[in-house]
Every structure is written in C-alpha cells, then in structure tokens.
Design a protein around this motif. Structure first.
Motif, PDB file in Angstrom:
ATOM      1  N   VAL A   9       0.852  -1.186   0.000  1.00 21.31           N
ATOM      2  CA  VAL A   9       0.000   0.000   0.000  1.00 21.31           C
ATOM      3  C   VAL A   9       0.890   1.238   0.000  1.00 21.31           C
ATOM      4  N   PRO A  10       0.468   2.283  -0.707  1.00 23.78           N
ATOM      5  CA  PRO A  10       1.245   3.530  -0.690  1.00 23.78           C
ATOM      6  C   PRO A  10       0.971   4.325   0.585  1.00 23.78           C
ATOM      7  N   ILE A  11       2.010   4.862   1.164  1.00 26.79           N
ATOM      8  CA  ILE A  11       1.884   5.742   2.324  1.00 26.79           C
ATOM      9  C   ILE A  11       2.467   7.088   1.919  1.00 26.79           C
ATOM     10  N   HIS A  12       1.603   8.076   1.771  1.00 30.29           N
ATOM     11  CA  HIS A  12       2.037   9.384   1.290  1.00 30.29           C
ATOM     12  C   HIS A  12       2.439  10.270   2.458  1.00 30.29           C
ATOM     13  N   ALA A  46       9.938  11.421  -5.326  1.00 33.53           N
ATOM     14  CA  ALA A  46       8.817  11.888  -6.136  1.00 33.53           C
ATOM     15  C   ALA A  46       9.192  11.920  -7.608  1.00 33.53           C
ATOM     16  N   GLY A  47       8.316  11.397  -8.455  1.00 37.81           N
ATOM     17  CA  GLY A  47       8.544  11.403  -9.891  1.00 37.81           C
ATOM     18  C   GLY A  47       9.429  10.296 -10.394  1.00 37.81           C
ATOM     19  N   SER A  48       9.949   9.424  -9.520  1.00 33.11           N
ATOM     20  CA  SER A  48      10.840   8.347  -9.962  1.00 33.11           C
ATOM     21  C   SER A  48      10.071   7.044 -10.120  1.00 33.11           C
ATOM     22  N   ASP A  49      10.748   6.058 -10.679  1.00 31.97           N
ATOM     23  CA  ASP A  49      10.138   4.745 -10.883  1.00 31.97           C
ATOM     24  C   ASP A  49       9.955   4.057  -9.530  1.00 31.97           C
ATOM     25  N   HIS A  50       8.743   3.606  -9.260  1.00 29.62           N
ATOM     26  CA  HIS A  50       8.473   2.992  -7.963  1.00 29.62           C
ATOM     27  C   HIS A  50       9.218   1.681  -7.771  1.00 29.62           C
ATOM     28  N   VAL A  55      15.438   5.328  -1.378  1.00 27.32           N
ATOM     29  CA  VAL A  55      16.166   6.586  -1.200  1.00 27.32           C
ATOM     30  C   VAL A  55      17.024   6.424   0.042  1.00 27.32           C
ATOM     31  N   SER A  56      18.297   6.631  -0.080  1.00 24.78           N
ATOM     32  CA  SER A  56      19.227   6.259   0.988  1.00 24.78           C
ATOM     33  C   SER A  56      19.094   7.109   2.240  1.00 24.78           C
TER      34      SER A  56
END
Length: 339
Positions: A9-12, A46-50, A55-56
């Motif tokens: 599930v996405p968590i924004h 944001a805007g990258s391939d899921h 992200v480190s």
C-alpha cells in the motif's frame, strides 16, 4: 506474512498530527501455528520509478501505538486433531491461563508422570506467553467433578487399565490383551482396504506388528459438551521417560498428528483412526455451516433431496385436492341444472 508477500500500500507524506492507515487483509493467507508478520518500507523519490531502490537518506519505522485488528477472525476447530494439540496445545490453550483445563493423575503418580506433567505445562505456557496459573490438578477418581472442562489424562498402561470410565471412548487401547481397536475403527479400516486406501501405520496397528510403547490419543470427553480428552500413556516408567523427551522435541515439528500417535522405536507413528468429530470454538452461523459442509460435501445434496421429496409430496396432495374440488364442484353444478 510468513515470508510471503501479503500486500503493498502507498503511504504518502502527511502533515504533522495526522496519520496514515494501511489495510492488509490476511484472511486468505496460509495461517500456521507460528506466524510472522513483517513490514518493510521502501522510500521512493517523487517522480521516480516505484520499482527502483530505496532513497538512501530516508528512514521509516512502525509507531509504538500501531495495532493489528484481528476482530473478524473465526475461532472454530474440528476435533479430535493431535496436530493442533502438539503445535499449540489446543484446546487446552484456548484460555491462556488454562482455567478450562484439568490434569488427571493417578492416585500415586510416578516421578516420570509428574515430570511429563510439568514439561507439558511449560510447553503450553510457551505457546500462550502466559503462565498456567488457573489449571486444576486432580486424581482420576475426581474426574466426574470436572464435566465442563477439557481433560488431560497422564499415566502408564497399568493406570489406563484402571480408568475404564475415562478410556472407554478411546479408539486404540494397547493395554488390552484383545480387541485393542474398537469395532468402528475395524470396519472403517476394512472399508479402506476395499477402496485401496491403506494407511501403513493403521495396517500395522490392526495386525499387531507395531509395538506401542507409548500412546497419545485425543477424543471427545466422556462427559460430552464439546470438551476434549487427551490421554498420554506409556507402557512403563522407562518408556515414559524416553517418550516424554521425544514428545517435547516432536510437538512443534508435526510428527504428532491425526487422532492417535504411537511411540515405538524412538519415533512417533501417527494415524487418523475413524471416530466421531465435533466442533469447538465460536463462529457465526454461516461460518459454522460452511465448516460442516466442507467436511461433509454430500450434505447439501442430501438436504436438496429431502427438500425435493417434501415438495413433491406437497405438490401431489395439492393436485389431488384440486382434482377432487373440480369434480365435486362440477357435480354440484350439474345437480343444480337438473333441478
């Protein structure tokens, strides 16, 4: 869930003071007796391939006030079943404090019987995570006082031979010189042979070639009421000690299952001998009905046949009534015309 992917599930991003909720339905997943639920968070720019890596410089954690909602679970089990007894101590561990459990011991229990009793209580507590504070311990002679509880019967074959009222319902009784298997089990084994479905352990039990130095057997309590009796007997003190050590090691590994498990040659040999089954637990009516139908797939066909038979009888009577009504009505009408 148990090393299998359950859901994603996405968590924004949320503003301070608000929270995100994630719903992960687990109803169709393969539950076992020891389940592990793991949560992994992957941060995506944001805007990258899921599907790309994390992200480190972003970290996530599960908040301390998070919870699991298991409110819609159905708690229903078909017994006797030694597998769920050996894996989780069920049905004794339905109550974590074992308040619905009675351990029945001989009048003068041996050191091996007492050691087995303590080992089992420790094992049950390990499954529930709670000490066995409220179980009852009594002699076999006092069993009649505990009709409304689950019974755990311990001892040797000598003790079993003296506990006739409690052991009458057992399918296999190796302490008897003859008729060790009850009549129902004999008939079902004969039927299975005719159908070509022969269980090797059952065949050895029937022929007497499997020497049973110990026995674990589950059946419905002789006092009924949806309660269970689990009997654990050994041939003698020496076999009781070895069986107890092997049992505690084997219980989490599915070596003990079915309705009867025999200790022989340093191993447990399990088999499901035919005996009446019963349901234990709480469930809505339709869940209870679904469980029964799954074990008796012929039941809907039988109900449909009975319904069709009753409907046919009613239709036959209705047609007969209409026929008589028309004939009687026509006769009255003709009589009036003649007059």
């Amino acid at each position: 869930f148990n090393q299998m992917h359950a859901n994603s599930v996405p968590i924004h991003n949320s503003t301070e003071g608000t929270s995100n909720q994630a719903y992960l339905p687990l109803g169709e997943l393969p539950f076992v007796f020891r389940n592990t639920l793991s949560a992994r968070m992957y941060s995506v720019a944001a805007g990258s391939d899921h599907c790309q890596g994390n992200v480190s410089n972003v970290r996530g954690s599960i908040a301390g006030d998070s919870y699991l909602d298991l409110g819609s679970a159905v708690h229903l089990a078909r017994l006797p079943d030694l597998q769920i007894f050996s894996n989780s101590g069920y049905p004794f561990t339905r109550y974590a404090d074992l308040s619905q459990t009675v351990v029945l011991l001989p009048r003068n229990p041996s050191a091996g019987t007492l050691a087995l009793y303590l080992d089992l209580m420790g094992y049950f507590s390990a499954q529930t995570g709670y000490p066995a504070l409220r179980l009852s311990v009594a002699s076999v002679a006092e069993a009649d006082r505990f009709r409304d509880k689950d019974l755990l019967l311990l001892g040797t074959y000598v003790d079993a031979a003296q506990n006739t009222p409690l052991t009458d319902n057992l399918v296999f009784k190796p302490w008897q010189s003859d008729a060790q298997l009850n009549r129902r089990a004999h008939w079902m084994l004969a039927a299975n042979r005719l159908l070509g479905r022969v269980d090797p352990v059952a065949a050895e039990i029937e022929s007497g070639t499997l020497e049973a130095n110990g026995l674990i057997e589950a059946t419905q309590s002789p006092y009924g009421g949806g309660h269970t009796l689990v009997a654990i007997f050994a041939r003698d003190a020496i076999n009781q000690s070895s069986m107890a050590a092997g049992m505690i090691d084997s219980m989490p590994l599915d070596d003990i299952q079915g309705s009867v498990s025999l200790w022989s040659g340093g191993h447990f040999h399990s088999v499901a001998l035919n005996q009446p089954t019963y349901l234990v637990g709480d469930a809505p009516f339709f869940a209870w009905l679904e469980n029964w139908v799954s074990y008796a797939p012929w039941l809907p066909a039988l109900v449909l046949m009975l319904a069709c038979g009753l409907l046919g009888i009613w239709i036959s009577h209705w047609i007969d009534y209409r026929r008589r009504f028309r004939l009687v009505g026509l006769s009255i009408h003709q009589t009036k015309e003649v007059q």
